[in-house]
Design a protein around this motif. Structure first.
Motif, PDB file in Angstrom:
ATOM      1  N   LEU A 205       0.838  -1.200   0.000  1.00 23.61           N
ATOM      2  CA  LEU A 205       0.000   0.000   0.000  1.00 23.61           C
ATOM      3  C   LEU A 205       0.874   1.252   0.000  1.00 23.61           C
ATOM      4  O   LEU A 205       2.059   1.213   0.341  1.00 23.61           O
ATOM      5  CB  LEU A 205      -0.913   0.007   1.228  1.00 23.61           C
ATOM      6  N   GLN A 206       0.281   2.376  -0.369  1.00 24.16           N
ATOM      7  CA  GLN A 206       0.960   3.666  -0.355  1.00 24.16           C
ATOM      8  C   GLN A 206       0.387   4.507   0.781  1.00 24.16           C
ATOM      9  O   GLN A 206      -0.792   4.860   0.764  1.00 24.16           O
ATOM     10  CB  GLN A 206       0.773   4.392  -1.693  1.00 24.16           C
ATOM     11  N   ALA A 207       1.204   4.820   1.764  1.00 25.02           N
ATOM     12  CA  ALA A 207       0.737   5.569   2.938  1.00 25.02           C
ATOM     13  C   ALA A 207       0.875   7.075   2.700  1.00 25.02           C
ATOM     14  O   ALA A 207       1.811   7.541   2.050  1.00 25.02           O
ATOM     15  CB  ALA A 207       1.521   5.163   4.176  1.00 25.02           C
ATOM     16  N   VAL A 208      -0.075   7.820   3.254  1.00 26.81           N
ATOM     17  CA  VAL A 208      -0.075   9.284   3.186  1.00 26.81           C
ATOM     18  C   VAL A 208      -0.228   9.810   4.608  1.00 26.81           C
ATOM     19  O   VAL A 208      -1.023   9.276   5.389  1.00 26.81           O
ATOM     20  CB  VAL A 208      -1.242   9.793   2.316  1.00 26.81           C
ATOM     21  N   SER A 209       0.523  10.851   4.958  1.00 25.57           N
ATOM     22  CA  SER A 209       0.397  11.486   6.269  1.00 25.57           C
ATOM     23  C   SER A 209      -0.122  12.909   6.089  1.00 25.57           C
ATOM     24  O   SER A 209       0.366  13.648   5.229  1.00 25.57           O
ATOM     25  CB  SER A 209       1.740  11.520   7.000  1.00 25.57           C
ATOM     26  N   THR A 210      -1.109  13.270   6.886  1.00 27.70           N
ATOM     27  CA  THR A 210      -1.619  14.644   6.838  1.00 27.70           C
ATOM     28  C   THR A 210      -0.747  15.531   7.721  1.00 27.70           C
ATOM     29  O   THR A 210      -0.044  15.039   8.612  1.00 27.70           O
ATOM     30  CB  THR A 210      -3.054  14.711   7.365  1.00 27.70           C
ATOM     31  N   PRO A 211      -0.801  16.834   7.517  1.00 26.59           N
ATOM     32  CA  PRO A 211      -0.228  17.732   8.514  1.00 26.59           C
ATOM     33  C   PRO A 211      -1.114  17.696   9.757  1.00 26.59           C
ATOM     34  O   PRO A 211      -2.194  17.094   9.733  1.00 26.59           O
ATOM     35  CB  PRO A 211      -0.284  19.103   7.819  1.00 26.59           C
ATOM     36  N   PRO A 212      -0.716  18.312  10.852  1.00 27.54           N
ATOM     37  CA  PRO A 212      -1.607  18.365  12.020  1.00 27.54           C
ATOM     38  C   PRO A 212      -2.894  19.120  11.662  1.00 27.54           C
ATOM     39  O   PRO A 212      -2.843  20.310  11.340  1.00 27.54           O
ATOM     40  CB  PRO A 212      -0.786  19.119  13.069  1.00 27.54           C
ATOM     41  N   ILE A 213      -4.029  18.436  11.666  1.00 27.91           N
ATOM     42  CA  ILE A 213      -5.297  19.042  11.267  1.00 27.91           C
ATOM     43  C   ILE A 213      -6.301  18.984  12.406  1.00 27.91           C
ATOM     44  O   ILE A 213      -6.209  18.152  13.302  1.00 27.91           O
ATOM     45  CB  ILE A 213      -5.894  18.351  10.025  1.00 27.91           C
ATOM     46  N   THR A 214      -7.273  19.880  12.369  1.00 28.76           N
ATOM     47  CA  THR A 214      -8.353  19.897  13.351  1.00 28.76           C
ATOM     48  C   THR A 214      -9.425  18.897  12.933  1.00 28.76           C
ATOM     49  O   THR A 214      -9.356  18.293  11.858  1.00 28.76           O
ATOM     50  CB  THR A 214      -8.975  21.295  13.453  1.00 28.76           C
ATOM     51  N   SER A 215     -10.437  18.756  13.763  1.00 30.62           N
ATOM     52  CA  SER A 215     -11.528  17.825  13.451  1.00 30.62           C
ATOM     53  C   SER A 215     -12.322  18.272  12.236  1.00 30.62           C
ATOM     54  O   SER A 215     -13.107  17.498  11.683  1.00 30.62           O
ATOM     55  CB  SER A 215     -12.465  17.692  14.656  1.00 30.62           C
ATOM     56  N   ALA A 216     -12.137  19.516  11.803  1.00 32.00           N
ATOM     57  CA  ALA A 216     -12.803  20.004  10.598  1.00 32.00           C
ATOM     58  C   ALA A 216     -11.948  19.777   9.354  1.00 32.00           C
ATOM     59  O   ALA A 216     -12.319  20.192   8.253  1.00 32.00           O
ATOM     60  CB  ALA A 216     -13.121  21.486  10.742  1.00 32.00           C
ATOM     61  N   GLY A 217     -10.776  19.142   9.515  1.00 31.07           N
ATOM     62  CA  GLY A 217      -9.908  18.888   8.382  1.00 31.07           C
ATOM     63  C   GLY A 217      -9.085  20.084   7.962  1.00 31.07           C
ATOM     64  O   GLY A 217      -8.595  20.149   6.831  1.00 31.07           O
ATOM     65  N   VAL A 218      -8.916  21.033   8.881  1.00 33.18           N
ATOM     66  CA  VAL A 218      -8.193  22.278   8.589  1.00 33.18           C
ATOM     67  C   VAL A 218      -6.818  22.243   9.237  1.00 33.18           C
ATOM     68  O   VAL A 218      -6.666  21.784  10.376  1.00 33.18           O
ATOM     69  CB  VAL A 218      -8.995  23.501   9.108  1.00 33.18           C
ATOM     70  N   ASP A 219      -5.829  22.758   8.502  1.00 31.72           N
ATOM     71  CA  ASP A 219      -4.492  22.938   9.057  1.00 31.72           C
ATOM     72  C   ASP A 219      -4.331  24.414   9.397  1.00 31.72           C
ATOM     73  O   ASP A 219      -4.176  25.252   8.498  1.00 31.72           O
ATOM     74  CB  ASP A 219      -3.438  22.509   8.035  1.00 31.72           C
ATOM     75  N   PRO A 220      -4.397  24.784  10.695  1.00 31.71           N
ATOM     76  CA  PRO A 220      -4.312  26.203  11.068  1.00 31.71           C
ATOM     77  C   PRO A 220      -3.024  26.877  10.602  1.00 31.71           C
ATOM     78  O   PRO A 220      -3.002  28.091  10.403  1.00 31.71           O
ATOM     79  CB  PRO A 220      -4.392  26.173  12.606  1.00 31.71           C
ATOM     80  N   ASP A 221      -1.956  26.100  10.413  1.00 31.78           N
ATOM     81  CA  ASP A 221      -0.690  26.674   9.970  1.00 31.78           C
ATOM     82  C   ASP A 221      -0.603  26.808   8.454  1.00 31.78           C
ATOM     83  O   ASP A 221       0.343  27.413   7.942  1.00 31.78           O
ATOM     84  CB  ASP A 221       0.478  25.804  10.465  1.00 31.78           C
ATOM     85  N   SER A 222      -1.556  26.228   7.751  1.00 37.49           N
ATOM     86  CA  SER A 222      -1.550  26.296   6.287  1.00 37.49           C
ATOM     87  C   SER A 222      -2.989  26.421   5.797  1.00 37.49           C
ATOM     88  O   SER A 222      -3.632  25.426   5.449  1.00 37.49           O
ATOM     89  CB  SER A 222      -0.892  25.036   5.691  1.00 37.49           C
ATOM     90  N   PRO A 223      -3.527  27.638   5.771  1.00 42.53           N
ATOM     91  CA  PRO A 223      -4.939  27.842   5.406  1.00 42.53           C
ATOM     92  C   PRO A 223      -5.307  27.289   4.036  1.00 42.53           C
ATOM     93  O   PRO A 223      -6.476  27.012   3.783  1.00 42.53           O
ATOM     94  CB  PRO A 223      -5.084  29.371   5.442  1.00 42.53           C
ATOM     95  N   ASN A 224      -4.335  27.140   3.141  1.00 40.93           N
ATOM     96  CA  ASN A 224      -4.625  26.646   1.794  1.00 40.93           C
ATOM     97  C   ASN A 224      -4.686  25.125   1.711  1.00 40.93           C
ATOM     98  O   ASN A 224      -4.972  24.574   0.655  1.00 40.93           O
ATOM     99  CB  ASN A 224      -3.572  27.168   0.810  1.00 40.93           C
ATOM    100  N   PHE A 225      -4.395  24.443   2.818  1.00 39.13           N
ATOM    101  CA  PHE A 225      -4.424  22.980   2.803  1.00 39.13           C
ATOM    102  C   PHE A 225      -5.845  22.485   2.556  1.00 39.13           C
ATOM    103  O   PHE A 225      -6.798  22.945   3.177  1.00 39.13           O
ATOM    104  CB  PHE A 225      -3.910  22.425   4.131  1.00 39.13           C
ATOM    105  N   ARG A 226      -5.986  21.553   1.630  1.00 38.63           N
ATOM    106  CA  ARG A 226      -7.268  20.928   1.345  1.00 38.63           C
ATOM    107  C   ARG A 226      -7.083  19.422   1.331  1.00 38.63           C
ATOM    108  O   ARG A 226      -6.339  18.896   0.506  1.00 38.63           O
ATOM    109  CB  ARG A 226      -7.811  21.381  -0.014  1.00 38.63           C
ATOM    110  N   PRO A 227      -7.734  18.697   2.215  1.00 43.88           N
ATOM    111  CA  PRO A 227      -7.561  17.241   2.244  1.00 43.88           C
ATOM    112  C   PRO A 227      -8.193  16.577   1.027  1.00 43.88           C
ATOM    113  O   PRO A 227      -9.098  17.131   0.397  1.00 43.88           O
ATOM    114  CB  PRO A 227      -8.287  16.831   3.530  1.00 43.88           C
TER     115      PRO A 227
END
Length: 648
Positions: free
Chosen positions: A415-437
């Protein structure tokens, strides 16, 4: 922030009943990870937040309920997190609700009320989430859903039982709340009341900026307002998608498999024959023979049937097997042995004696392997792909059950694993507002926020039978204020705004003091020593202010709560300044102009009175049983949930 939750609590019975609703919503919407004890301990110690009669409410149970309430609230506000929920009063509301329900349940038991197992069974059977494929309650589905949501059957039954006890107590109480028209009449007149006055404004922006804050001032302000700068809990989530897309090449059928499938379905592809038939059924064999003879002598089939008082039946596109099922083997053998246009000798079935005419014969030639190769290939490919996906999901789940880690499962299965940045329960990265999961990943966020770092990896469904993902919580970043150094400019602006707001308040107080001594408001404002906007006229009729559910501007709301010829101040939102409101005149309402208002208001007052009866009944039950609260334990749990335990 928690409008939906408060609307539930403020309904006629909702304030008291029913945290079982939260459990059922979680089940119906594939909600929160519901875990925890239903109460533990007997002493009012550190693990108990309240004691209601003989029943304890533990910190574990309260934490579970708060999480469940938050999960329901997220259905209305997907971006809400635990910190915002707790700060908006969700913690206190949940605890009070639990105390009320426990008090009413115990009181109901003490006066002899009961809830039977059959009644609880009926409530469970009415929950759509527990229905099987036929739309009826299915115990296998029931147990499966509970297992998925980590709810025990006992927990669910206890919650439903508590709900039924409280409803037995409260429905009659709420129903005995009719308000007389004589009481509603003066309130109806009040809705027609009109008021007029003036409103002035002292903006914070009009104040002198002053000296920049010192480091000590900034540190103190930051500490006092840490919650304002707190970043919600974030999580780093690892996931590895798998499904049909990655297995398509492995699911291609071989020539041997195609040939075997063709051979297995030889009857399906063999030459076949269907016949269009007309028949009559007679109850007597001699009559059937006479009918046959008459037709063979030249009488038409329809005329012979009419003379016998029968209606011939047409049977289109019949094959031998279909006719055998419809009539009998003897009837089918005779019909498929006769030539086109021929009439068969009478043959018997369970219905009587059949005489059949063969109207038409359709011969379907055999299908060669080459002619059906594409059809067989597509069918086998789908079957193999479905099996491969199911086998891979089962293999991964078995490996997890045997103790395999996320990394081990990923490596073993390519399998190919992917790691998200630290995100909130809303799927938002406060340090990167342009992040879109990844849109497919969004379905993994909620279960990941219900898990712990040391929990086993999870196989989550993205599209049933099509795509899945192995998911794991790699790291949890607790809720915490951003370092002052990172947001210094933001904190400086907030500090200066609050200081300006205090200065504006002092000026507003001076204006109110002058106006209260008889100085016209416009004059008091002009003499404030700061250039301020002139006051404006405000007013209207009370009933028009809330028409259509619109929000009433705060200065206007204040105008309708004041005494005539008085002046008051009111803070503007966001510390933008201070309103100064002067009430000049009150014009009483006349209900003769709108008599229908009395009945309308009477109904609304009856509803509100029912709420009050319910609330007071609950208070009486609590007083009867006795309620002890462990404020220290509650405060500690609240800080932990809000993520402010580390802020001193």
């Amino acid at each position: 922030m928690i409008t939906f939750l408060r609307s539930l609590f403020n309904s006629r019975i909702g304030l008291i009943v029913s945290f079982v609703f939260i459990v059922l919503v979680a089940i119906s919407f594939a909600g929160a990870d519901i875990t925890g004890s239903m109460g533990s301990g007997s002493a009012l110690g550190g693990s108990t937040v309240a004691e209601v009669g003989k029943h304890d409410i533990s910190t574990e149970e309260l934490s579970m309920r708060v999480n469940n309430q938050l999960d329901v609230q997220r259905r209305q506000m997907p971006g809400i997190d635990m910190t915002s929920f707790v700060n908006a009063g969700g913690f206190e509301d949940t605890l009070e609700q639990m105390i009320n329900v426990r008090a009413l349940e115990e009181f109901a038991r003490s006066v002899g009320l009961g809830v039977s197992k059959r009644l609880v069974d009926g409530e469970i059977a009415s929950i759509p989430a527990f229905n099987g494929p036929n739309g009826q309650f299915d115990r296998t589905t029931f147990l499966s859903v509970l297992a998925q949501r980590k709810v025990t059957e006992k927990q669910l039954r206890d919650d439903i039982s508590a709900d039924l006890f409280t409803r037995q107590m409260l429905v009659p109480v709420a129903g005995a709340s009719r308000v007389p028209a004589a009481i509603a009449r003066p309130y109806a007149a009040l809705t027609l009341e009109s008021r007029s006055g003036l409103v002035g404004f002292v903006p914070s922006a009009a104040m002198a900026r002053g000296n920049p804050p010192t480091q000590a001032e900034l540190d103190a302000y930051y500490k006092q307002n840490a919650a304002r700068y707190t970043v919600p809990e974030r999580r780093v989530i690892r996931y590895a998608p798998f499904g049909k897309a990655m297995l398509a090449d492995k699911a291609k059928p071989t020539e041997a498999e195609i040939a075997a499938a063709y051979k297995a379905d030889a009857a399906k592809y063999a030459a076949s024959e269907t016949r269009n038939l007309t028949q009559v059924i007679l109850q007597d064999q001699n009559a059937a023979r006479a009918f046959e003879a008459k037709v063979k002598a030249g009488t038409s089939f329809a005329a012979a049937a009419q003379q016998a008082g029968l209606e011939p039946a047409t049977l289109a596109a019949q094959d031998r097997a279909k006719l055998t099922d419809l009539a009998s083997k003897a009837v089918a053998d005779a019909a498929f042995s006769a030539a086109q246009g021929a009439v068969t000798a009478p043959q018997r079935s369970g219905l009587g004696w059949h005489v059949v005419r063969v109207d038409a014969i359709q011969t379907i030639p055999a299908k060669s392997l080459d002619s059906v190769r594409a059809e067989i290939t597509a069918t086998l490919a789908k079957q193999k792909l479905d099996a491969a996906v199911a086998d891979l999901a089962a293999k991964i789940e078995d490996a997890i059950a045997d103790g395999a880690t996320f990394d081990e499962v990923v490596k073993a299965n390519g399998l190919q694993a992917v790691s998200t940045p630290p995100i909130t329960s809303a799927g938002v990265d406060p340090d990167s507002p342009n992040f879109r999961p990844d849109p497919a990943f969004i379905r993994l966020i909620e279960p990941a926020f219900d898990a712990a770092v040391d929990d086993d990896p999870m196989v989550e469904t993205i599209a049933q039978g099509e795509q899945y993902a192995l998911s794991d919580v790699e790291r949890i970043v607790p809720a915490a204020p951003r370092p002052l150094a990172q947001i210094r400019d933001q904190v400086v602006k907030a500090f200066e705004l609050e200081r300006a707001s205090r200065q504006a308040k002092a000026i507003a107080d001076a204006i109110v003091a002058k106006a209260s001594k008889g100085v016209p408001l416009a004059q008091a404002i002009s003499e404030a020593g700061v250039k301020l906007p002139a006051p404006e006229s405000i007013g209207g009729r009370r009933m028009e202010l809330t028409a259509g559910g619109q929000r009433v501007p705060p200065p206007l709301a204040l105008l309708f709560s004041m005494v005539e010829k008085r002046t008051k101040r009111l803070e503007a939102p966001g510390k933008q300044g201070w309103f100064i409101v002067y009430l000049d005149k009150i014009t009483p309402g006349d209900i003769a102009s709108q008599p229908q208002l009395v009945a309308s208001l009477q109904a609304e007052m009856t509803r509100v009175t029912g709420q009050e009866y319910v609330s007071q009944f609950a208070n009486a039950a609590k007083a009867e049983l006795g309620v002890k609260r462990n404020e220290k334990a509650a405060a500690t749990l609240k800080r932990q949930l809000a993520g402010t335990d580390s802020v001193q």
